[in-house]
Design a protein around this motif. Structure first.
Motif, PDB file in Angstrom:
ATOM      1  N   LEU A  63       4.823  -4.974  15.649  1.00 19.20           N
ATOM      2  CA  LEU A  63       4.988  -6.138  15.092  1.00 19.20           C
ATOM      3  C   LEU A  63       3.792  -6.861  14.981  1.00 19.20           C
ATOM      4  CD1 LEU A  63       6.864  -8.583  14.100  1.00 19.20           C
ATOM      5  CD2 LEU A  63       6.672  -9.380  16.535  1.00 19.20           C
ATOM      6  N   ILE A  64       2.964  -6.697  16.000  1.00 19.47           N
ATOM      7  CA  ILE A  64       1.510  -7.223  16.079  1.00 19.47           C
ATOM      8  C   ILE A  64       0.454  -6.652  15.030  1.00 19.47           C
ATOM      9  CG2 ILE A  64      -0.557  -7.680  17.539  1.00 19.47           C
ATOM     10  CD1 ILE A  64       1.171  -8.074  19.969  1.00 19.47           C
ATOM     11  N   ALA A  65       0.732  -5.213  15.019  1.00 15.59           N
ATOM     12  CA  ALA A  65      -0.237  -4.532  14.152  1.00 15.59           C
ATOM     13  C   ALA A  65       0.013  -4.853  12.691  1.00 15.59           C
ATOM     14  CB  ALA A  65       0.019  -2.974  14.238  1.00 15.59           C
ATOM     15  N   LYS A  66       1.457  -5.170  12.163  1.00 15.93           N
ATOM     16  CA  LYS A  66       1.671  -5.370  11.057  1.00 15.93           C
ATOM     17  C   LYS A  66       1.304  -6.904  10.554  1.00 15.93           C
ATOM     18  CE  LYS A  66       5.317  -1.829  10.124  1.00 15.93           C
ATOM     19  NZ  LYS A  66       4.312  -1.138   9.112  1.00 15.93           N
ATOM     20  N   ALA A  67       1.437  -7.734  11.648  1.00 17.82           N
ATOM     21  CA  ALA A  67       1.115  -8.979  11.392  1.00 17.82           C
ATOM     22  C   ALA A  67      -0.339  -9.515  11.196  1.00 17.82           C
ATOM     23  CB  ALA A  67       1.598 -10.014  12.602  1.00 17.82           C
ATOM     24  N   ALA A  68      -1.256  -8.561  11.714  1.00 25.84           N
ATOM     25  CA  ALA A  68      -2.594  -8.789  11.786  1.00 25.84           C
ATOM     26  C   ALA A  68      -3.152  -8.904  10.138  1.00 25.84           C
ATOM     27  CB  ALA A  68      -3.394  -7.807  12.582  1.00 25.84           C
ATOM     28  N   PRO A  69      -2.974  -7.986   9.330  1.00 25.54           N
ATOM     29  CA  PRO A  69      -3.428  -8.097   7.910  1.00 25.54           C
ATOM     30  C   PRO A  69      -2.640  -9.174   7.205  1.00 25.54           C
ATOM     31  CG  PRO A  69      -1.991  -6.072   8.267  1.00 25.54           C
ATOM     32  CD  PRO A  69      -2.289  -6.568   9.622  1.00 25.54           C
ATOM     33  N   LEU A  70      -1.457  -9.536   7.513  1.00 23.10           N
ATOM     34  CA  LEU A  70      -0.832 -10.589   6.908  1.00 23.10           C
ATOM     35  C   LEU A  70      -1.685 -11.940   7.169  1.00 23.10           C
ATOM     36  CD1 LEU A  70       2.942  -9.573   7.094  1.00 23.10           C
ATOM     37  CD2 LEU A  70       1.392  -9.485   5.091  1.00 23.10           C
ATOM     38  N   PHE A  94      -7.668  -6.393  -1.116  1.00 28.35           N
ATOM     39  CA  PHE A  94      -7.387  -5.584   0.259  1.00 28.35           C
ATOM     40  C   PHE A  94      -7.501  -3.759  -0.044  1.00 28.35           C
ATOM     41  CE2 PHE A  94      -4.020  -2.950   2.417  1.00 28.35           C
ATOM     42  CZ  PHE A  94      -4.183  -3.392   3.894  1.00 28.35           C
ATOM     43  N   ILE A  95      -7.115  -3.580  -1.187  1.00 29.96           N
ATOM     44  CA  ILE A  95      -7.332  -1.918  -1.393  1.00 29.96           C
ATOM     45  C   ILE A  95      -8.628  -1.725  -1.504  1.00 29.96           C
ATOM     46  CG2 ILE A  95      -7.013  -0.242  -3.272  1.00 29.96           C
ATOM     47  CD1 ILE A  95      -4.089  -1.750  -3.818  1.00 29.96           C
ATOM     48  N   LEU A  96      -9.489  -2.551  -2.122  1.00 32.31           N
ATOM     49  CA  LEU A  96     -10.879  -2.324  -2.332  1.00 32.31           C
ATOM     50  C   LEU A  96     -11.790  -2.295  -0.864  1.00 32.31           C
ATOM     51  CD1 LEU A  96     -13.022  -1.820  -4.655  1.00 32.31           C
ATOM     52  CD2 LEU A  96     -10.568  -2.232  -5.416  1.00 32.31           C
ATOM     53  N   GLY A  97     -11.232  -3.133  -0.137  1.00 35.80           N
ATOM     54  CA  GLY A  97     -11.774  -3.145   1.219  1.00 35.80           C
ATOM     55  C   GLY A  97     -11.451  -1.996   2.131  1.00 35.80           C
ATOM     56  N   ALA A  98     -10.272  -1.264   1.819  1.00 33.68           N
ATOM     57  CA  ALA A  98      -9.803  -0.145   2.515  1.00 33.68           C
ATOM     58  C   ALA A  98     -10.573   1.062   1.905  1.00 33.68           C
ATOM     59  CB  ALA A  98      -8.410   0.097   2.411  1.00 33.68           C
ATOM     60  N   LEU A  99     -11.037   0.955   0.474  1.00 37.74           N
ATOM     61  CA  LEU A  99     -11.668   1.902  -0.069  1.00 37.74           C
ATOM     62  C   LEU A  99     -13.124   1.993   0.314  1.00 37.74           C
ATOM     63  CD1 LEU A  99     -10.755   4.139  -2.519  1.00 37.74           C
ATOM     64  CD2 LEU A  99     -11.643   2.474  -4.027  1.00 37.74           C
ATOM     65  N   LEU A 100     -13.703   0.872   0.302  1.00 33.72           N
ATOM     66  CA  LEU A 100     -15.264   1.099   0.429  1.00 33.72           C
ATOM     67  C   LEU A 100     -15.397   1.563   2.146  1.00 33.72           C
ATOM     68  CD1 LEU A 100     -15.682  -0.131  -2.156  1.00 33.72           C
ATOM     69  CD2 LEU A 100     -17.486  -1.534  -1.343  1.00 33.72           C
ATOM     70  N   GLY A 255     -10.626  -7.945   2.151  1.00 31.32           N
ATOM     71  CA  GLY A 255     -11.108  -6.748   2.476  1.00 31.32           C
ATOM     72  C   GLY A 255     -11.301  -6.281   3.843  1.00 31.32           C
ATOM     73  N   LEU A 256     -11.610  -7.435   4.565  1.00 30.34           N
ATOM     74  CA  LEU A 256     -11.533  -6.913   6.148  1.00 30.34           C
ATOM     75  C   LEU A 256     -10.228  -6.510   6.652  1.00 30.34           C
ATOM     76  CD1 LEU A 256     -12.950  -7.039   8.941  1.00 30.34           C
ATOM     77  CD2 LEU A 256     -12.063  -9.484   9.133  1.00 30.34           C
ATOM     78  N   ALA A 257      -9.059  -7.040   6.132  1.00 35.31           N
ATOM     79  CA  ALA A 257      -7.743  -6.450   6.512  1.00 35.31           C
ATOM     80  C   ALA A 257      -7.501  -5.087   5.898  1.00 35.31           C
ATOM     81  CB  ALA A 257      -6.592  -7.707   5.574  1.00 35.31           C
ATOM     82  N   GLY A 258      -8.004  -4.877   4.839  1.00 38.73           N
ATOM     83  CA  GLY A 258      -8.006  -3.412   4.241  1.00 38.73           C
ATOM     84  C   GLY A 258      -8.726  -2.374   5.107  1.00 38.73           C
ATOM     85  N   ALA A 259      -9.969  -2.854   5.654  1.00 33.09           N
ATOM     86  CA  ALA A 259     -10.939  -1.784   6.598  1.00 33.09           C
ATOM     87  C   ALA A 259     -10.219  -1.989   7.679  1.00 33.09           C
ATOM     88  CB  ALA A 259     -12.159  -2.743   6.343  1.00 33.09           C
ATOM     89  N   SER A 260      -9.714  -2.697   8.312  1.00 30.61           N
ATOM     90  CA  SER A 260      -9.157  -2.872   9.539  1.00 30.61           C
ATOM     91  C   SER A 260      -7.821  -1.888   9.591  1.00 30.61           C
ATOM     92  CB  SER A 260      -8.651  -4.327  10.127  1.00 30.61           C
ATOM     93  OG  SER A 260      -9.711  -5.007  10.355  1.00 30.61           O
ATOM     94  N   ASP A 261      -7.078  -1.975   8.275  1.00 30.42           N
ATOM     95  CA  ASP A 261      -5.884  -1.358   8.272  1.00 30.42           C
ATOM     96  C   ASP A 261      -6.011   0.478   8.317  1.00 30.42           C
ATOM     97  OD1 ASP A 261      -2.838  -1.368   7.973  1.00 30.42           O
ATOM     98  OD2 ASP A 261      -3.658  -0.170   6.110  1.00 30.42           O
ATOM     99  N   VAL A 262      -6.977   0.732   7.403  1.00 32.82           N
ATOM    100  CA  VAL A 262      -7.570   2.131   7.370  1.00 32.82           C
ATOM    101  C   VAL A 262      -7.857   2.615   8.662  1.00 32.82           C
ATOM    102  CG1 VAL A 262      -7.366   2.416   4.855  1.00 32.82           C
ATOM    103  CG2 VAL A 262      -9.355   1.985   5.993  1.00 32.82           C
ATOM    104  N   MET A 263      -8.790   1.661   9.279  1.00 29.61           N
ATOM    105  CA  MET A 263      -9.501   2.027  10.657  1.00 29.61           C
ATOM    106  C   MET A 263      -8.643   2.076  11.807  1.00 29.61           C
ATOM    107  SD  MET A 263     -13.237   0.231   9.575  1.00 29.61           S
ATOM    108  CE  MET A 263     -14.004   0.709  11.121  1.00 29.61           C
ATOM    109  N   GLY A 264      -7.715   1.161  11.662  1.00 37.64           N
ATOM    110  CA  GLY A 264      -6.618   1.077  12.950  1.00 37.64           C
ATOM    111  C   GLY A 264      -5.465   1.379  12.973  1.00 37.64           C
ATOM    112  N   THR A 265      -4.762   1.739  11.686  1.00 38.70           N
ATOM    113  CA  THR A 265      -3.512   2.269  11.528  1.00 38.70           C
ATOM    114  C   THR A 265      -3.408   3.590  10.963  1.00 38.70           C
ATOM    115  OG1 THR A 265      -2.761   0.023  11.141  1.00 38.70           O
ATOM    116  CG2 THR A 265      -1.280   1.619  10.468  1.00 38.70           C
ATOM    117  N   SER A 266      -3.932   3.664   9.746  1.00 42.62           N
ATOM    118  CA  SER A 266      -3.733   5.149   8.768  1.00 42.62           C
ATOM    119  C   SER A 266      -4.776   6.211   9.264  1.00 42.62           C
ATOM    120  CB  SER A 266      -3.744   4.850   7.359  1.00 42.62           C
ATOM    121  OG  SER A 266      -4.694   4.231   7.089  1.00 42.62           O
TER     122      SER A 266
END
Length: 359
Positions: A63-70, A94-100, A255-266
């Motif tokens: 719940l906390i992990a999914k709430a962070a990017p939201l 969000f996608i561009l943040g994850a991509l870069l 972008g920060l949310a996208g970067a955090s998601d790929v670095m912290g979740t996937s």
């Protein structure tokens, strides 16, 4: 005889705060009806959806992990919408943040020093800002509709991500699966169970923006520009600068949310990559009453809808797509409640309409 909406001279501040609560209650009732139509005890279905995820430690971490990017994206959008700037393309940012952010492990796989984490987060922020700057500059220079341009760029971001991960950035040792190399070491955010550092980023950002909007001249400027653009111009506030500021801020946070998601979740780039956090964060912003502190509560609630969708899929055999149904119903009731706060419903006869036209 017809029903007309008449704008109220004054809006109730109390009802504006109660609107999300009323919308949530109506959503729960509608959800119970949906479960009943599916042949499921509505009380059981609602318990599994809303309560059961809170009883399990693993679900609470999720719940906390999914709430962070939201919360990160929603806080930025709340500032945008308060200033009457309509960024609808946070999903693309969000996608561009994850991509870069993911570009570094792809090209510099062996880079394993603390600096790499900072660089990846910075690239994520810059990616989101760059993507958000496009509709902002088009709005300022050509007065194009920022809703359309920011939304269309979401699809460009999706296709760009898909092409890179399936093509040039695909892991050569990944057995032809559409994914990049796995991130490792300093390329990943610190984690505590399933909760990663992005949750702390979200909390800090929401608190800082709450202070900015309530206690600083910039926050006052944005609120004046949003509520009364003409008064803002007389006060010397610049509309174009506000548009650029809001887009860059919300894009940076997406972008920060996208970067955090790929670095912290996937922990890798993989396609299809469409968590829809950017679109759901629009609901988060409005449910939080365009207040960064309210966004924290709203983000947790919408994150619960994702976890609840997975829970009913496992326990009751219902598709997890029901989460999108609940989110859509919640948005509908929220907009309906806000409409009744802003407007009064009145029955108008033909004679009254004629008198109004003549007057």
């Amino acid at each position: 005889m017809r029903l007309v909406l008449e704008k109220r001279a004054e809006q109730s501040a109390k009802m504006a705060l109660l609107s999300p609560v009323i919308a949530l209650c109506l959503t729960v009732i509608a959800g119970g009806v949906i479960f009943a139509l599916k042949g499921i005890n509505p009380f059981e279905g609602l318990y599994v959806y809303f309560i059961e995820p809170l009883t399990d430690p693993w679900s609470r971490e999720q719940l906390i992990a999914k709430a962070a990017p939201l919360v990160l994206i929603g806080a930025g959008l709340a500032v945008c919408y308060a200033a009457n700037v309509w960024n609808i393309g946070a999903e693309g940012q969000f996608i561009l943040g994850a991509l870069l952010a993911g570009m570094i492990p792809v090209f510099f796989t062996s880079w394993q020093t603390p600096e790499v984490m900072v660089v990846m987060l910075a690239l994520g922020v810059m990616g989101g800002m760059a993507w958000a700057a496009i509709p902002a500059l088009l709005k300022i220079r050509f007065n194009t509709n920022e809703i359309l341009t920011s939304l269309m760029l979401v699809y460009v971001a999706h296709y760009l991500f898909d092409w890179l991960v399936r093509g040039p950035w695909r892991d050569p040792e990944g057995f032809n699966f559409p994914k990049s190399v796995n991130f490792a070491g300093w390329q990943l955010l610190p984690r505590w169970g399933d909760v990663h550092l992005g949750a702390l980023f979200a909390l800090i950002v929401a608190l800082v923006l709450a202070v900015v909007m309530a206690r600083t001249l910039k926050g006052f400027e944005l609120q004046v520009i949003g509520a009364a653009p003409r008064a803002g111009r007389f006060a010397g506030f610049s509309g174009p600068r506000s548009v650029l500021f809001c887009f860059l801020l919300s894009g940076a946070l997406a972008g920060l949310a996208g970067a955090s998601d790929v670095m912290g979740t996937s922990g890798q780039l993989q396609t299809p990559y469409s968590p829809n956090y950017g679109f759901v964060a629009i609901i988060v912003a409005f449910l939080g009453r365009l207040n960064p502190l309210g966004v924290i509560v709203a983000g947790l609630l919408l994150a619960l809808s994702f976890i609840g969708g997975e829970s009913v899929q496992v326990s009751l055999g219902i598709s997890d797509k029901i989460a999108k149904v609940f989110q859509g119903i919640l948005l509908f009731f929220l907009l309906a409640c806000d409409t009744f706060i802003l407007y009064r419903v009145r029955l108008e006869t033909a004679r009254t309409a004629a008198a109004r036209a003549a007057g």
